[in-house]
Design a protein around this motif. Structure first.
Motif, PDB file in Angstrom:
ATOM      1  N   SER A 184      40.447  36.676  41.965  1.00  0.00           N
ATOM      2  CA  SER A 184      40.115  36.157  40.643  1.00  0.00           C
ATOM      3  C   SER A 184      41.127  35.143  40.124  1.00  0.00           C
ATOM      4  O   SER A 184      40.867  34.485  39.116  1.00  0.00           O
ATOM      5  CB  SER A 184      39.999  37.326  39.641  1.00  0.00           C
ATOM      6  OG  SER A 184      38.891  38.135  39.952  1.00  0.00           O
ATOM      7  N   TYR A 220      41.624  32.409  41.219  1.00  0.00           N
ATOM      8  CA  TYR A 220      41.005  31.094  41.321  1.00  0.00           C
ATOM      9  C   TYR A 220      39.986  30.864  40.204  1.00  0.00           C
ATOM     10  O   TYR A 220      39.408  29.768  40.109  1.00  0.00           O
ATOM     11  CB  TYR A 220      40.328  30.929  42.679  1.00  0.00           C
ATOM     12  CG  TYR A 220      41.301  31.033  43.840  1.00  0.00           C
ATOM     13  CD1 TYR A 220      42.267  30.050  44.048  1.00  0.00           C
ATOM     14  CD2 TYR A 220      41.273  32.123  44.698  1.00  0.00           C
ATOM     15  CE1 TYR A 220      43.171  30.149  45.097  1.00  0.00           C
ATOM     16  CE2 TYR A 220      42.172  32.229  45.752  1.00  0.00           C
ATOM     17  CZ  TYR A 220      43.116  31.238  45.940  1.00  0.00           C
ATOM     18  OH  TYR A 220      44.020  31.340  46.980  1.00  0.00           O
ATOM     19  N   PHE A 221      39.770  31.875  39.387  1.00  0.00           N
ATOM     20  CA  PHE A 221      38.790  31.769  38.309  1.00  0.00           C
ATOM     21  C   PHE A 221      39.392  32.003  36.930  1.00  0.00           C
ATOM     22  O   PHE A 221      38.791  31.646  35.925  1.00  0.00           O
ATOM     23  CB  PHE A 221      37.656  32.774  38.532  1.00  0.00           C
ATOM     24  CG  PHE A 221      36.909  32.575  39.814  1.00  0.00           C
ATOM     25  CD1 PHE A 221      35.823  31.722  39.880  1.00  0.00           C
ATOM     26  CD2 PHE A 221      37.297  33.229  40.968  1.00  0.00           C
ATOM     27  CE1 PHE A 221      35.134  31.522  41.061  1.00  0.00           C
ATOM     28  CE2 PHE A 221      36.617  33.051  42.157  1.00  0.00           C
ATOM     29  CZ  PHE A 221      35.533  32.189  42.214  1.00  0.00           C
ATOM     30  N   CYS A 222      40.556  32.645  36.886  1.00  0.00           N
ATOM     31  CA  CYS A 222      41.165  32.961  35.593  1.00  0.00           C
ATOM     32  C   CYS A 222      42.680  33.054  35.765  1.00  0.00           C
ATOM     33  O   CYS A 222      43.217  32.697  36.813  1.00  0.00           O
ATOM     34  CB  CYS A 222      40.593  34.250  35.018  1.00  0.00           C
ATOM     35  SG  CYS A 222      41.084  35.745  35.908  1.00  0.00           S
ATOM     36  N   ARG A 265      27.489  27.169  45.357  1.00  0.00           N
ATOM     37  CA  ARG A 265      28.110  28.022  44.354  1.00  0.00           C
ATOM     38  C   ARG A 265      29.210  27.245  43.637  1.00  0.00           C
ATOM     39  O   ARG A 265      29.906  26.436  44.253  1.00  0.00           O
ATOM     40  CB  ARG A 265      28.703  29.284  44.990  1.00  0.00           C
ATOM     41  CG  ARG A 265      27.686  30.168  45.675  1.00  0.00           C
ATOM     42  CD  ARG A 265      28.316  31.465  46.160  1.00  0.00           C
ATOM     43  NE  ARG A 265      29.416  31.242  47.073  1.00  0.00           N
ATOM     44  CZ  ARG A 265      30.085  32.208  47.717  1.00  0.00           C
ATOM     45  NH1 ARG A 265      29.743  33.471  47.508  1.00  0.00           N
ATOM     46  NH2 ARG A 265      31.064  31.923  48.543  1.00  0.00           N
ATOM     47  N   PRO A 276      31.937  27.656  39.872  1.00  0.00           N
ATOM     48  CA  PRO A 276      32.299  28.471  38.713  1.00  0.00           C
ATOM     49  C   PRO A 276      31.478  28.088  37.487  1.00  0.00           C
ATOM     50  O   PRO A 276      31.116  26.919  37.296  1.00  0.00           O
ATOM     51  CB  PRO A 276      33.780  28.157  38.503  1.00  0.00           C
ATOM     52  CG  PRO A 276      34.247  27.588  39.801  1.00  0.00           C
ATOM     53  CD  PRO A 276      33.070  26.872  40.380  1.00  0.00           C
ATOM     54  N   LEU A 295      35.337  26.970  31.800  1.00  0.00           N
ATOM     55  CA  LEU A 295      36.261  27.800  32.557  1.00  0.00           C
ATOM     56  C   LEU A 295      37.169  28.576  31.610  1.00  0.00           C
ATOM     57  O   LEU A 295      37.570  28.059  30.562  1.00  0.00           O
ATOM     58  CB  LEU A 295      37.115  26.930  33.483  1.00  0.00           C
ATOM     59  CG  LEU A 295      36.381  26.186  34.612  1.00  0.00           C
ATOM     60  CD1 LEU A 295      37.351  25.248  35.322  1.00  0.00           C
ATOM     61  CD2 LEU A 295      35.764  27.167  35.586  1.00  0.00           C
ATOM     62  N   GLN A 321      43.337  29.277  32.818  1.00  0.00           N
ATOM     63  CA  GLN A 321      43.686  29.347  34.236  1.00  0.00           C
ATOM     64  C   GLN A 321      45.125  29.773  34.504  1.00  0.00           C
ATOM     65  O   GLN A 321      45.460  30.140  35.618  1.00  0.00           O
ATOM     66  CB  GLN A 321      43.438  27.997  34.897  1.00  0.00           C
ATOM     67  CG  GLN A 321      41.978  27.566  34.875  1.00  0.00           C
ATOM     68  CD  GLN A 321      41.086  28.475  35.680  1.00  0.00           C
ATOM     69  OE1 GLN A 321      41.213  28.562  36.901  1.00  0.00           O
ATOM     70  NE2 GLN A 321      40.180  29.179  35.017  1.00  0.00           N
ATOM     71  N   ASP A 380      33.973  36.232  35.448  1.00  0.00           N
ATOM     72  CA  ASP A 380      33.816  34.874  35.973  1.00  0.00           C
ATOM     73  C   ASP A 380      33.718  34.866  37.491  1.00  0.00           C
ATOM     74  O   ASP A 380      33.017  34.028  38.070  1.00  0.00           O
ATOM     75  CB  ASP A 380      34.993  34.010  35.515  1.00  0.00           C
ATOM     76  CG  ASP A 380      35.112  33.962  34.000  1.00  0.00           C
ATOM     77  OD1 ASP A 380      34.406  33.169  33.377  1.00  0.00           O
ATOM     78  OD2 ASP A 380      35.893  34.764  33.450  1.00  0.00           O
ATOM     79  N   THR A 381      34.413  35.801  38.130  1.00  0.00           N
ATOM     80  CA  THR A 381      34.346  35.903  39.592  1.00  0.00           C
ATOM     81  C   THR A 381      32.966  36.365  40.031  1.00  0.00           C
ATOM     82  O   THR A 381      32.400  35.842  41.003  1.00  0.00           O
ATOM     83  CB  THR A 381      35.418  36.879  40.106  1.00  0.00           C
ATOM     84  OG1 THR A 381      36.685  36.553  39.536  1.00  0.00           O
ATOM     85  CG2 THR A 381      35.516  36.827  41.609  1.00  0.00           C
ATOM     86  N   THR A 415      30.104  36.060  38.325  1.00  0.00           N
ATOM     87  CA  THR A 415      29.090  35.035  38.063  1.00  0.00           C
ATOM     88  C   THR A 415      29.073  33.983  39.183  1.00  0.00           C
ATOM     89  O   THR A 415      28.010  33.447  39.526  1.00  0.00           O
ATOM     90  CB  THR A 415      29.336  34.336  36.717  1.00  0.00           C
ATOM     91  OG1 THR A 415      30.642  33.749  36.692  1.00  0.00           O
ATOM     92  CG2 THR A 415      29.202  35.303  35.561  1.00  0.00           C
ATOM     93  N   TYR A 416      30.231  33.716  39.748  1.00  0.00           N
ATOM     94  CA  TYR A 416      30.306  32.763  40.866  1.00  0.00           C
ATOM     95  C   TYR A 416      29.447  33.246  42.032  1.00  0.00           C
ATOM     96  O   TYR A 416      28.721  32.456  42.659  1.00  0.00           O
ATOM     97  CB  TYR A 416      31.761  32.601  41.289  1.00  0.00           C
ATOM     98  CG  TYR A 416      31.964  31.805  42.553  1.00  0.00           C
ATOM     99  CD1 TYR A 416      31.906  30.405  42.531  1.00  0.00           C
ATOM    100  CD2 TYR A 416      32.235  32.441  43.769  1.00  0.00           C
ATOM    101  CE1 TYR A 416      32.099  29.673  43.696  1.00  0.00           C
ATOM    102  CE2 TYR A 416      32.429  31.705  44.923  1.00  0.00           C
ATOM    103  CZ  TYR A 416      32.364  30.328  44.887  1.00  0.00           C
ATOM    104  OH  TYR A 416      32.551  29.601  46.037  1.00  0.00           O
TER     105      TYR A 416
END
Length: 290
Positions: free
Chosen positions: A19, A21-23, A40, A42, A46, A49, A163-164, A166-167
């Motif tokens: 995660s 890479y997403f948050c 795919r 994000p 966003l 980060q 967020d991970t 949903t990706y």
């Protein structure tokens, strides 16, 4: 352990993701799925980060020798006052602009990484507050409010990072424009359901399986507050999901479009130094009900 998981889930190998890479917080997970992996991306906007993006006020107090930009994996508990006081004592003899000896720096940085401590004052660190953890995981503020602090931290420590997820689930958006029927195993506080909602995928029927009543209440409250039009069915124990009950649901809904969930990982987690018994552990045996 990975080979056992793969064998029991139709020889599908896990896709490992983090995660970070997403948050602003790391959370390494292995996602066993049969979803497409092309096209795919994000979901925007966003989330923050980095630590400073998430908590800009902490930049003022962050020491020059502290090089963290991401938080560690969010756990089911937080540091005690004893730990934060020990850090203050370790730094008390050094001026704000003075760099402590390497041994002191190593100790402080280790504890800060381990417990996800952030700088909130001069030589002062503190654990993340509940609303901050909710934000990092992608939940709305006060999503878990109404239950004890201990249970809230534990519930979020065991949850998906929205967020991970949903990706990974984005590919379903065009496939189910008229709605989706979901079997959500070990639902926790509704990470999978919220991910689908954020993607704009209507949920026609959701069978949610989760033991703690408090977690079920959190999901039910979210379902009602977000005006979901579909049907939410709760089961308290995955062991109640026997063949007869599955046949009932399948005959009622015409089958499930998505089965999603993650069993208890207490005996699998790297942070558990006492009871890492793998899939044979008492807390992780429920994996075999997936």
């Amino acid at each position: 352990m990975i080979s056992t998981i793969t064998r029991f889930l139709y020889d599908v190998k896990p896709e490992f993701g983090d995660s970070k890479y997403f948050c602003a917080a790391a959370r390494k997970r292995g996602y066993v799925h049969n979803l497409p992996i092309k096209n795919r991306f994000p979901l925007v906007p966003l989330p923050p980060q980095t630590i400073f993006d998430a908590f800009p006020m902490t930049r003022r107090w962050w020491p020059t020798w502290g090089d963290r930009t991401k938080l560690n994996c969010l756990q089911t508990c937080v540091a005690s006052v004893t730990i934060t006081e020990r850090i203050m004592k370790a730094l008390k003899d050094y001026d704000e602009d003075e760099i402590p000896p390497e041994s002191v720096r190593r100790y402080v940085l280790y504890e800060c990484r381990k417990w996800n401590l952030v700088w909130v004052g001069k030589k002062k660190v503190a654990p993340l507050e509940l609303d901050e953890v909710e934000m990092l995981l992608g939940f709305l503020r006060d999503h878990t409010r109404g239950i004890s602090r201990t249970v809230r931290y534990k519930s979020m420590g065991n949850s998906f990072q929205i967020d991970t997820v949903t990706y990974h689930l984005l590919v379903l958006k065009d496939r189910f424009p008229n709605g989706i029927t979901v079997l959500s195993l070990f639902s926790g506080i509704g990470g999978a359901e919220i991910a689908l909602h954020r993607l704009g995928i209507p949920m026609k029927n959701v069978v949610s399986v989760e033991i703690p009543e408090l977690s079920r209440n959190v999901v039910r409250c979210w379902w009602e507050q977000t005006n979901q039009r579909g049907n939410l069915y709760h089961l308290a124990d995955v062991q109640e999901l026997n063949a007869n009950r599955l046949e009932h649901y399948i005959s009622s809904f015409g089958g499930f479009d998505l089965v999603i969930g993650g069993s208890l990982c207490n005996n699998l987690a790297g942070s558990n130094r006492h009871h890492r018994d793998g899939l044979e552990g008492v807390k992780s045996l429920l994996f075999f009900f997936l």
